[in-house]
Design a protein around this motif. Structure first.
Motif, PDB file in Angstrom:
ATOM      1  N   MET A 231      -1.904  11.714  -1.832  1.00  0.00           N
ATOM      2  CA  MET A 231      -1.884  12.059  -0.415  1.00  0.00           C
ATOM      3  C   MET A 231      -3.184  12.741   0.012  1.00  0.00           C
ATOM      4  O   MET A 231      -3.560  12.696   1.192  1.00  0.00           O
ATOM      5  CB  MET A 231      -0.700  12.962  -0.092  1.00  0.00           C
ATOM      6  CG  MET A 231       0.612  12.203   0.129  1.00  0.00           C
ATOM      7  SD  MET A 231       0.491  10.999   1.501  1.00  0.00           S
ATOM      8  CE  MET A 231       0.212  12.090   2.896  1.00  0.00           C
TER       9      MET A 231
ATOM     10  N   VAL B 116      -5.033   9.563   0.915  1.00  0.00           N
ATOM     11  CA  VAL B 116      -4.458   8.843   2.048  1.00  0.00           C
ATOM     12  C   VAL B 116      -4.590   9.648   3.338  1.00  0.00           C
ATOM     13  O   VAL B 116      -4.825   9.085   4.412  1.00  0.00           O
ATOM     14  CB  VAL B 116      -2.978   8.501   1.760  1.00  0.00           C
ATOM     15  CG1 VAL B 116      -2.322   7.874   2.982  1.00  0.00           C
ATOM     16  CG2 VAL B 116      -2.882   7.567   0.572  1.00  0.00           C
ATOM     17  N   GLY B 117      -4.489  10.969   3.225  1.00  0.00           N
ATOM     18  CA  GLY B 117      -4.568  11.809   4.407  1.00  0.00           C
ATOM     19  C   GLY B 117      -5.907  11.758   5.112  1.00  0.00           C
ATOM     20  O   GLY B 117      -6.015  12.130   6.287  1.00  0.00           O
TER      21      GLY B 117
ATOM     22  N   ILE C  43      -4.575   2.365   6.735  1.00  0.00           N
ATOM     23  CA  ILE C  43      -3.325   2.518   5.990  1.00  0.00           C
ATOM     24  C   ILE C  43      -2.357   1.380   6.298  1.00  0.00           C
ATOM     25  O   ILE C  43      -1.688   0.846   5.410  1.00  0.00           O
ATOM     26  CB  ILE C  43      -2.672   3.880   6.316  1.00  0.00           C
ATOM     27  CG1 ILE C  43      -3.580   5.026   5.843  1.00  0.00           C
ATOM     28  CG2 ILE C  43      -1.290   4.000   5.661  1.00  0.00           C
ATOM     29  CD1 ILE C  43      -3.106   6.400   6.274  1.00  0.00           C
TER      30      ILE C  43
ATOM     31  N   GLU D 270       0.696   2.511   2.583  1.00  0.00           N
ATOM     32  CA  GLU D 270       1.891   2.811   3.386  1.00  0.00           C
ATOM     33  C   GLU D 270       2.986   3.397   2.507  1.00  0.00           C
ATOM     34  O   GLU D 270       3.697   4.325   2.903  1.00  0.00           O
ATOM     35  CB  GLU D 270       2.388   1.534   4.077  1.00  0.00           C
ATOM     36  CG  GLU D 270       1.620   1.161   5.341  1.00  0.00           C
ATOM     37  CD  GLU D 270       2.069   1.969   6.545  1.00  0.00           C
ATOM     38  OE1 GLU D 270       2.707   3.016   6.368  1.00  0.00           O
ATOM     39  OE2 GLU D 270       1.760   1.546   7.668  1.00  0.00           O
TER      40      GLU D 270
ATOM     41  N   ARG E 204       2.167   6.990   1.668  1.00  0.00           N
ATOM     42  CA  ARG E 204       2.366   7.825   2.862  1.00  0.00           C
ATOM     43  C   ARG E 204       3.845   8.107   3.102  1.00  0.00           C
ATOM     44  O   ARG E 204       4.215   9.187   3.591  1.00  0.00           O
ATOM     45  CB  ARG E 204       1.750   7.119   4.067  1.00  0.00           C
ATOM     46  CG  ARG E 204       1.722   7.939   5.343  1.00  0.00           C
ATOM     47  CD  ARG E 204       0.770   7.295   6.336  1.00  0.00           C
ATOM     48  NE  ARG E 204       0.796   7.970   7.622  1.00  0.00           N
ATOM     49  CZ  ARG E 204       1.469   7.549   8.684  1.00  0.00           C
ATOM     50  NH1 ARG E 204       2.170   6.414   8.613  1.00  0.00           N
ATOM     51  NH2 ARG E 204       1.442   8.205   9.821  1.00  0.00           N
TER      52      ARG E 204
END
Length: 418
Positions: free
Chosen positions: A374, A377-378, A385, A392, A395
């Motif tokens: 994360m 991804v963040g 994404i 996905e 997330r």
């Protein structure tokens, strides 16, 4: 008597999937739907057809640029000069378009009203065309049941924009069944909305021409309209009329026999050569390459998606010049050895596979992995994404499937690395 049946033209709808190319054919991508429609008009004039039917979705929604409509008027003017009338039915996308409501069309263009089904009669041909346009985009009532009875002794053509039965991939607009269409006792049904060519020859001839120009990889293969020949009240033939200017293709390459990346590249090159040889003329191609098969090269390909794509792009560039562009490369290979074969080896590789299997069920490990991923991804934009299923999943907190799906590839990679 001959007429052209077209539908789902979607003028000025963008072509998607090649925007990442710095040298992509920008002009062709921008004007492809116009060029295809212009080709259609040219074919109609050259063939001296008796009339043209457009069964909905001429435009592509609520466009504000009137140049799109002006282009259409210009093409209708060409048909008007050739004394070819056009019978236009508005579909769900047209119902959203301001141009549908405001532009005045040449006198040879006759559009079906929205309030109720109406009939256009061509006495010199003894042809009656019945149809009803969409008033609202989301028209979910069965319009076909309200169509009028056929004109006795004439060739009757029904024009309808419909999902028809069994087309779950398209919005369920104006739903009806083949049986309901045949019950109207028309000789031909000119349908629109479904973008794939389909035809049924029964009590009535019922046909979708498909759209004029493929706009993305889900609309692969040749595209165009239908040339319909009738003799009296008999439909003699329905032939496809190809007018597309760029064609989308899916190239599946079996790399089961490949031992390494070099083999995969060579096999891909041969596949591209075969595709170019099978494609007639100089039609530009947008191709999705899918590598599949249980292969000894699977481990070497693990984590090399960017390099594999670059290798495929290089093959395409060397073999086709500027005729073929790669839309996407998908690696769908699997390990040569299955999990049971590896487990039976009782070696370090078998131990790694077992360890990874335990990791997929270890809640503490999964939470730690989720926290670490994360952090990455963040920092990514939402549009990035949304294009990668694994991102996905991270997330949404589903890293267990990620571990399970990665295990075979990671084991194969370690095995390949020795």
């Amino acid at each position: 008597m001959r007429f052209i049946h077209a539908a789902d033209i979607h003028l000025d709808s963008p072509l998607t999937g090649l925007s990442a190319y710095q040298d992509a054919p920008a002009a062709l991508l921008r004007t492809a739907t116009r060029d295809a429609f212009e080709n259609l008009v040219t074919e109609a004039i050259a063939g001296a057809v008796d009339f043209m039917v457009i069964a909905g979705d001429l435009y592509d929604g609520n466009w504000k640029d009137f140049n799109t409509g002006i282009f259409f008027v210009r093409q209708m003017g060409r048909l008007n000069s050739a004394r070819i009338p056009v019978y236009l039915l508005y579909g769900n996308h047209d119902a959203e378009s301001d141009m549908t409501k405001k532009l005045t069309l040449p006198e040879n263009v006759h559009h079906f009203p929205t309030g109720k089904p109406s009939t256009f009669k061509l006495p010199e041909l003894r042809v009656a065309l019945h149809g009803r346009s969409f008033k609202e985009a989301a028209t979910t009532e069965n319009l076909a049941v309200g169509y009028p009875d056929p004109v006795a002794g004439w060739l009757n053509i029904g024009v309808l924009h419909t999902a028809l039965e069994g087309n779950s991939s398209h919005a369920n607009y104006a739903p009806c069944s083949i049986a309901e269409l045949e019950a109207r006792r028309y000789h031909y049904w000119a349908l629109g909305h479904v973008h794939e060519h389909k035809i049924w020859r029964g009590t009535s001839t019922i046909a979708f021409p498909g759209n004029l120009q493929g706009r993305h990889i889900r609309e692969a293969g040749p595209r165009g309209a239908l040339m319909v020949t009738a003799n009296g009240m008999e439909i003699e033939s329905v032939e496809r009329l190809y007018v597309d200017v760029l064609r989308w293709q899916v190239l599946n390459i079996d790399v089961s026999a490949a031992s390494n990346l070099a083999d995969v590249v060579r096999m891909t090159g041969r596949g591209i050569e075969d595709l170019l040889g099978d494609s007639q003329g100089d039609m530009p191609l947008a191709v999705r390459v899918i590598l599949f098969g249980a292969s000894a090269a699977h481990g070497e390909l693990f984590g090399l998606e960017a390099q594999v794509r670059a290798e495929v792009l290089a093959q395409a560039a060397s073999l086709s010049g500027e005729r073929l562009w790669i839309e996407k490369v998908r690696i769908e290979t699997s390990p040569h050895d299955c999990a049971e074969q590896i487990a039976a080896r009782f070696d370090a590789l078998a131990d790694l596979q077992a360890l990874l299997a335990k990791a997929a069920a270890d809640s503490g490990f999964l939470q730690s992995l989720q926290d670490d991923l994360m952090q990455l991804v963040g920092k990514l934009p939402l549009e990035v994404i949304a294009t990668v299923a694994q991102l996905e999943a991270i997330r949404s907190g589903n890293v267990q499937d990620l571990v399970r799906s990665t295990t075979p590839s990671l084991v194969a990679y370690v095995a390949k690395a020795g």
